[in-house]
Design an enzyme around this catalytic site. Structure first.
Site, PDB file in Angstrom:
ATOM      1  N   LYS A  80       0.863  -1.181   0.000  1.00  0.00           N
ATOM      2  CA  LYS A  80       0.000   0.000   0.000  1.00  0.00           C
ATOM      3  C   LYS A  80       0.897   1.228   0.000  1.00  0.00           C
ATOM      4  CE  LYS A  80      -4.494   1.092   0.611  1.00  0.00           C
ATOM      5  NZ  LYS A  80      -5.712   0.402   0.167  1.00  0.00           N
ATOM      6  N   GLY A 179     -21.013   6.717   4.633  1.00  0.00           N
ATOM      7  CA  GLY A 179     -20.111   7.115   3.554  1.00  0.00           C
ATOM      8  C   GLY A 179     -20.638   6.674   2.210  1.00  0.00           C
ATOM      9  N   VAL A 180     -21.078   7.634   1.408  1.00  0.00           N
ATOM     10  CA  VAL A 180     -21.602   7.279   0.078  1.00  0.00           C
ATOM     11  C   VAL A 180     -20.748   7.945  -1.004  1.00  0.00           C
ATOM     12  CG1 VAL A 180     -23.949   6.620   0.670  1.00  0.00           C
ATOM     13  CG2 VAL A 180     -23.410   9.044   0.413  1.00  0.00           C
ATOM     14  N   GLY A 181     -19.449   7.635  -0.967  1.00  0.00           N
ATOM     15  CA  GLY A 181     -18.534   8.079  -2.017  1.00  0.00           C
ATOM     16  C   GLY A 181     -18.583   7.082  -3.154  1.00  0.00           C
ATOM     17  N   VAL A 183     -17.579   3.749  -3.493  1.00  0.00           N
ATOM     18  CA  VAL A 183     -18.112   2.416  -3.180  1.00  0.00           C
ATOM     19  C   VAL A 183     -19.522   2.525  -2.594  1.00  0.00           C
ATOM     20  CG1 VAL A 183     -17.804   0.331  -1.796  1.00  0.00           C
ATOM     21  CG2 VAL A 183     -15.819   1.439  -2.827  1.00  0.00           C
TER      22      VAL A 183
HETATM   23  P1  NAD Z   1     -14.458   7.771  -1.284  1.00  0.00           P
HETATM   24  O1  NAD Z   1     -13.524   8.797  -0.775  1.00  0.00           O
HETATM   25  O2  NAD Z   1     -14.999   7.895  -2.666  1.00  0.00           O
HETATM   26  O3  NAD Z   1     -15.729   7.668  -0.313  1.00  0.00           O
HETATM   27  C1  NAD Z   1     -15.651   7.757   1.060  1.00  0.00           C
HETATM   28  C2  NAD Z   1     -16.813   8.638   1.494  1.00  0.00           C
HETATM   29  O4  NAD Z   1     -16.900   8.606   2.909  1.00  0.00           O
HETATM   30  C3  NAD Z   1     -16.662  10.094   1.079  1.00  0.00           C
HETATM   31  O5  NAD Z   1     -17.816  10.549   0.409  1.00  0.00           O
HETATM   32  C4  NAD Z   1     -16.446  10.816   2.414  1.00  0.00           C
HETATM   33  O6  NAD Z   1     -16.973  12.144   2.417  1.00  0.00           O
HETATM   34  C5  NAD Z   1     -17.193   9.914   3.371  1.00  0.00           C
HETATM   35  N1  NAD Z   1     -16.799  10.000   4.775  1.00  0.00           N
HETATM   36  C6  NAD Z   1     -15.581  10.160   5.331  1.00  0.00           C
HETATM   37  N2  NAD Z   1     -15.663  10.148   6.674  1.00  0.00           N
HETATM   38  C7  NAD Z   1     -16.970   9.962   6.975  1.00  0.00           C
HETATM   39  C8  NAD Z   1     -17.693   9.840   8.187  1.00  0.00           C
HETATM   40  N3  NAD Z   1     -17.094   9.921   9.385  1.00  0.00           N
HETATM   41  N4  NAD Z   1     -19.037   9.661   8.133  1.00  0.00           N
HETATM   42  C9  NAD Z   1     -19.674   9.581   6.927  1.00  0.00           C
HETATM   43  N5  NAD Z   1     -19.032   9.703   5.740  1.00  0.00           N
HETATM   44  C10 NAD Z   1     -17.709   9.881   5.768  1.00  0.00           C
HETATM   45  O7  NAD Z   1     -13.745   6.356  -1.066  1.00  0.00           O
HETATM   46  P2  NAD Z   1     -14.170   4.947  -1.657  1.00  0.00           P
HETATM   47  O8  NAD Z   1     -13.310   4.630  -2.819  1.00  0.00           O
HETATM   48  O9  NAD Z   1     -15.639   4.881  -1.790  1.00  0.00           O
HETATM   49  O10 NAD Z   1     -13.706   3.993  -0.473  1.00  0.00           O
HETATM   50  C11 NAD Z   1     -14.486   3.875   0.721  1.00  0.00           C
HETATM   51  C12 NAD Z   1     -13.866   2.834   1.632  1.00  0.00           C
HETATM   52  O11 NAD Z   1     -13.798   1.593   0.939  1.00  0.00           O
HETATM   53  C13 NAD Z   1     -12.435   3.129   2.089  1.00  0.00           C
HETATM   54  O12 NAD Z   1     -12.246   2.618   3.375  1.00  0.00           O
HETATM   55  C14 NAD Z   1     -11.589   2.352   1.093  1.00  0.00           C
HETATM   56  O13 NAD Z   1     -10.321   2.031   1.612  1.00  0.00           O
HETATM   57  C15 NAD Z   1     -12.439   1.123   0.916  1.00  0.00           C
HETATM   58  N6  NAD Z   1     -12.223   0.399  -0.341  1.00  0.00           N
HETATM   59  C16 NAD Z   1     -12.411   1.014  -1.522  1.00  0.00           C
HETATM   60  C17 NAD Z   1     -12.223   0.308  -2.700  1.00  0.00           C
HETATM   61  C18 NAD Z   1     -12.478   0.912  -4.051  1.00  0.00           C
HETATM   62  O14 NAD Z   1     -12.536   0.163  -5.047  1.00  0.00           O
HETATM   63  N7  NAD Z   1     -12.676   2.208  -4.141  1.00  0.00           N
HETATM   64  C19 NAD Z   1     -11.813  -1.044  -2.645  1.00  0.00           C
HETATM   65  C20 NAD Z   1     -11.655  -1.651  -1.406  1.00  0.00           C
HETATM   66  C21 NAD Z   1     -11.852  -0.909  -0.246  1.00  0.00           C
END
Ligand code: NAD
Length: 353
Positions: A80, A179-181, A183
């Protein structure tokens, strides 16, 4: 924090810090294991309060990638990287090109892809300096954004856990998503289409409003998500959502979400199990994204095109593995995450020969 004594260090092969004076890049690349193949894992950009916090995070995430890649049955080890900085204000093409030069110096023992705070667009710049970048658009091996595949794996795993716990589909169940980013957003769409009711929270109101408009989800303040009356909790923000304090408040029977490192402490892991909640171990249920990335690494190595059928086969196999974790947890009366760790370590040991 002393490096070798840190519990998160656990046998890392290498940990390298890089600084680029011109762009201000400060990055740490951790390679936990290359036993099953070159290490692969995302690059996280985050405004860590200290370099110690960044180091601690990269070590934990890197070890988790070894376990995740083993459980997804990929010929990849775990690694990582983290970039210390604010992704909203400190990104530039030159910064990511400098990051690419750092990856190049690791000599092919580490493949990077996007993670929280970074995107395929950023990685395009990194790729100018190294070929060891995956998760990109625009070439025949390209697998694109892994987030939809991560969300698909989380969706299938959540359905599996819900069926085991409630005996049916998602119709009528409420899922609380933190968290609705990338994923969490894709997951919300899939859950909505499958008939689940949604309660969502995000520190970024724009993200939660957009998902609410598309799915009819109820939006609650970030801290209130733990109190939501729901059957399933899906942590999809950052790590550490499951603590002794949040376990006191959660009303759910299932925890199944996409975030990495969901359990904040060993005590929280024990209480989660003792309370009878079914927990889908994070690095198993969220292995879809790295599987997608692995398909690109495989295609690049073989000079082949991206093969979605290979990804689907691996994803189906991953769900069988998750099912096996649930079975063993019941048979052995041990927490799912403990069972998963043991299975992952056994797979890595077996590869060592
Ligand atoms: P992202 O940044 O697109 O989404 C994360 C969301 O969480 C954001 O919208 C952010 O504003 C929100 N957030 C942060 N802190 C918060 C809180 N305390 N309460 C509510 N919302 C909050 O990231 P992502 O790519 O969607 O990844 C999300 C998680 O999934 C991470 O832990 C990441 O490591 C894990 N993950 C992602 C992937 C991938 O393919 N993107 C793969 C495996 C694991």
């Amino acid at each position: 924090m002393t490096l070798f004594d840190s519990p998160a260090f656990e046998g890392h092969e290498s940990v390298q810090a890089f600084h680029d004076e011109k762009t201000g890049l400060r990055t740490i690349i951790a390679v936990h294991s290359t036993v099953r193949g070159p290490a692969a894992g995302g690059c996280r950009m985050w405004p860590y309060p200290s370099s110690e916090a960044a180091l601690e995070d990269v070590l934990r995430l890197s070890r988790a990638m070894s376990y995740k890649n083993a459980m997804a049955d990929l010929e990849l080890g775990g690694g990582k990287s983290v970039i210390i900085g604010d992704s909203r204000t400190e990104k530039s093409p030159a910064l990511f090109e400098a990051f690419g030069r750092a990856v190049e110096q690791v000599g092919g023992r580490y493949w990077a892809a996007e993670d929280v705070g970074t995107s395929p667009a950023d990685m395009v710049h990194a790729r100018k300096a190294t070929r060891f970048i995956a998760g990109l658009d625009g070439h025949r091996a390209a697998s694109g954004d892994p987030s939809p595949v991560t969300a698909e794996g989380v969706f299938r795993g959540l359905v599996l856990a819900a069926r085991r716990t409630f005996g049916g589909g998602l119709d009528g169940l409420t899922v609380a998503i933190q968290g609705v980013g990338h994923v969490g957003g894709f997951l919300a769409g899939k859950l909505h289409a499958a008939g689940a009711k949604l309660v969502i929270s995000d520190v970024n109101a724009e993200a939660s409003n957009a998902v609410a408009a598309a799915t009819g989800a109820k939006v609650v303040e970030p801290d209130v998500i733990f109190d939501a009356p729901a059957e399933v909790f899906a942590p999809c923000a950052l790590g550490g959502a499951i603590t002794l304090a949040t376990l006191e408040r959660l009303k759910v029977k299932v925890v199944a979400g996409g975030a990495n490192n969901q359990i904040a402490s060993p005590e929280a892991g024990r209480v989660l199990f003792d309370k009878g909640l079914l927990y889908a171990p994070d690095y198993v249920i969220n292995g879809g994204g790295i599987t997608n990335v692995a398909s690109e690494i495989r295609a690049l190595d073989r000079s082949e095109a991206f093969d979605p059928a290979w990804v689907e086969t691996k994803l189906a196999r991953l769900m069988q593995t998750l099912d096996e974790v649930f079975d063993r947890s019941i048979d052995e009366r041990r927490p799912t995450h403990v069972v998963a760790d043991e299975m992952a370590r056994a797979r890595i040991t077996a590869a060592r020969g």
